[in-house]
Design a protein around this motif. Structure first.
Motif, PDB file in Angstrom:
ATOM      1  N   VAL A 106       0.851  -1.196   0.000  1.00  0.00           N
ATOM      2  CA  VAL A 106       0.000   0.000   0.000  1.00  0.00           C
ATOM      3  C   VAL A 106       0.883   1.240   0.000  1.00  0.00           C
ATOM      4  CG1 VAL A 106      -1.793   1.260   1.231  1.00  0.00           C
ATOM      5  CG2 VAL A 106      -1.803  -1.255   1.223  1.00  0.00           C
ATOM      6  N   LEU A 107       0.747   2.046  -1.035  1.00  0.00           N
ATOM      7  CA  LEU A 107       1.578   3.244  -1.203  1.00  0.00           C
ATOM      8  C   LEU A 107       0.693   4.487  -1.248  1.00  0.00           C
ATOM      9  CD1 LEU A 107       3.284   0.817  -2.341  1.00  0.00           C
ATOM     10  CD2 LEU A 107       4.403   2.470  -3.824  1.00  0.00           C
ATOM     11  N   VAL A 108       1.209   5.575  -0.705  1.00  0.00           N
ATOM     12  CA  VAL A 108       0.499   6.849  -0.729  1.00  0.00           C
ATOM     13  C   VAL A 108       1.135   7.757  -1.775  1.00  0.00           C
ATOM     14  CG1 VAL A 108      -0.176   8.888   0.589  1.00  0.00           C
ATOM     15  CG2 VAL A 108      -0.084   6.655   1.711  1.00  0.00           C
ATOM     16  N   PRO A 109       0.474   7.950  -2.928  1.00  0.00           N
ATOM     17  CA  PRO A 109       1.000   8.876  -3.928  1.00  0.00           C
ATOM     18  C   PRO A 109       0.630  10.312  -3.586  1.00  0.00           C
ATOM     19  CG  PRO A 109      -1.003   7.863  -4.749  1.00  0.00           C
ATOM     20  CD  PRO A 109      -0.750   7.272  -3.376  1.00  0.00           C
ATOM     21  N   HIS A 110       1.450  11.245  -3.995  1.00  0.00           N
ATOM     22  CA  HIS A 110       1.230  12.699  -3.830  1.00  0.00           C
ATOM     23  C   HIS A 110       0.451  13.061  -2.559  1.00  0.00           C
ATOM     24  CE1 HIS A 110      -2.689  11.683  -5.617  1.00  0.00           C
ATOM     25  NE2 HIS A 110      -2.041  11.217  -6.666  1.00  0.00           N
ATOM     26  N   PRO A 111       0.988  12.778  -1.375  1.00  0.00           N
ATOM     27  CA  PRO A 111       0.249  13.037  -0.128  1.00  0.00           C
ATOM     28  C   PRO A 111      -0.046  14.511   0.073  1.00  0.00           C
ATOM     29  CG  PRO A 111       2.554  12.606   0.343  1.00  0.00           C
ATOM     30  CD  PRO A 111       2.359  12.287  -1.116  1.00  0.00           C
ATOM     31  N   THR A 112      -1.238  14.785   0.597  1.00  0.00           N
ATOM     32  CA  THR A 112      -1.738  16.125   0.943  1.00  0.00           C
ATOM     33  C   THR A 112      -1.657  17.103  -0.231  1.00  0.00           C
ATOM     34  OG1 THR A 112       0.346  17.075   1.835  1.00  0.00           O
ATOM     35  CG2 THR A 112      -1.003  15.764   3.347  1.00  0.00           C
ATOM     36  N   PHE A 113      -1.694  16.593  -1.465  1.00  0.00           N
ATOM     37  CA  PHE A 113      -1.590  17.441  -2.656  1.00  0.00           C
ATOM     38  C   PHE A 113      -2.969  17.669  -3.254  1.00  0.00           C
ATOM     39  CE2 PHE A 113      -0.968  17.770  -7.342  1.00  0.00           C
ATOM     40  CZ  PHE A 113      -0.273  18.966  -7.371  1.00  0.00           C
ATOM     41  N   THR A 193       7.270  -3.844   1.127  1.00  0.00           N
ATOM     42  CA  THR A 193       6.657  -4.152   2.418  1.00  0.00           C
ATOM     43  C   THR A 193       7.655  -4.514   3.498  1.00  0.00           C
ATOM     44  OG1 THR A 193       6.295  -6.465   1.750  1.00  0.00           O
ATOM     45  CG2 THR A 193       4.502  -4.915   1.337  1.00  0.00           C
ATOM     46  N   ASN A 194       8.882  -4.878   3.138  1.00  0.00           N
ATOM     47  CA  ASN A 194       9.827  -5.353   4.155  1.00  0.00           C
ATOM     48  C   ASN A 194      10.404  -4.278   5.099  1.00  0.00           C
ATOM     49  OD1 ASN A 194       9.469  -8.046   3.868  1.00  0.00           O
ATOM     50  ND2 ASN A 194      11.024  -8.270   2.295  1.00  0.00           N
TER      51      ASN A 194
END
Length: 256
Positions: A106-113, A193-194
């Protein structure tokens, strides 16, 4: 840079476009892996396209950037390693639950953008589920990237970057150099994930600003008449939770 055996894999962790031109740009940049996650495209089709453009020099990994919430309040989450399709326009909680069920990265792209991202409170709430947070994005201005890096530090989240290419010329403009051998989708999920040690690499100087200007201009286009065409003229999207392909599994968490 490198682990004990000296293996480093260069990964553009998120592109929206895929073509012979994109593959050529990626190879010119020395990349080993592209993560392909186009909008409004179901996972089986993404997998087919990724396989068609993969070869011995470049691995294309299929992924989904899921639009959670309503169009006006959508929050994007990037999932790598999904085994089953996940639709757009479901609640953020439901999407995170499904990603966990499938053991996806699970990845968060462009956070708070802008209005298309996880907020600081969302990141805090799901910090245990999130595997990496994007700390550099070519669409970002410097203060956006500084804020993203601060969030990653605060919540002890591993960083990643991507070209977030919506345009062919942007592919490879930013990438993550993993100190790991990555030859498959499973390898990439494991590195995320590691998580594997990594370095963030991106364009700088005039070339970086040309890329930023081009991608921001495209963002403006994508969020005006094209958005209206998508939602009101084209009919039900293939990734809409009420689409027949999902067999009613997400009816109770659909926001439409």
């Amino acid at each position: 840079m490198g682990v004990s055996d000296g293996v480093t894999t260069l990964v553009d962790c998120h592109v929206k476009v895929l073509s012979e031109g994109v593959v050529e740009r990626a190879k010119q940049a020395g990349l080993d892996v592209l993560v392909y996650a186009p909008h409004f495209t179901r996972l089986p089709e993404i997998r087919d396209q990724a396989a068609a453009y993969s070869d011995e020099d470049l691995l294309v990994v299929p992924a989904r950037e899921v639009f959670t919430g309503t169009w006006r309040n959508r929050k994007h989450v990037l999932a790598v390693g999904l085994t089953d399709p996940v639709p757009d326009f479901i609640s953020l909680e439901a999407a995170m639950t499904e990603f966990e069920r499938q053991d996806a990265a699970v990845l968060v792209p462009h956070p708070t953008f802008a209005t298309v991202c996880l907020s600081e409170s969302d990141i805090a709430r799901y910090a245990e589920t999130i595997d990496a947070l994007e700390t550099f994005n070519p669409k970002h201005l410097p203060f956006h990237n500084r804020r993203a890096q601060a969030l990653a530090n605060e919540h002890e989240l591993a960083p990643f970057t991507s070209s977030y290419a919506h345009l062919t010329r942007t592919a490879g403009a930013a990438y993550t150099a993993f100190e790991a051998e990555i030859n498959s989708e499973d390898d990439l999920c494991g590195a995320l994930t590691n998580p594997a040690p990594r370095q963030i690499v991106h364009q700088d100087g005039l070339e970086r600003w040309i890329t930023t200007a081009s991608e921001l201009a495209h963002l403006g286009y994508e969020n005006t008449w094209k958005k209206v065409d998508r939602l009101f003229l084209s009919g039900t999207e293939p990734t809409h939770p009420n689409h027949i392909a999902y067999d009613g599994r997400f009816d109770d968490v659909s926001v439409y």
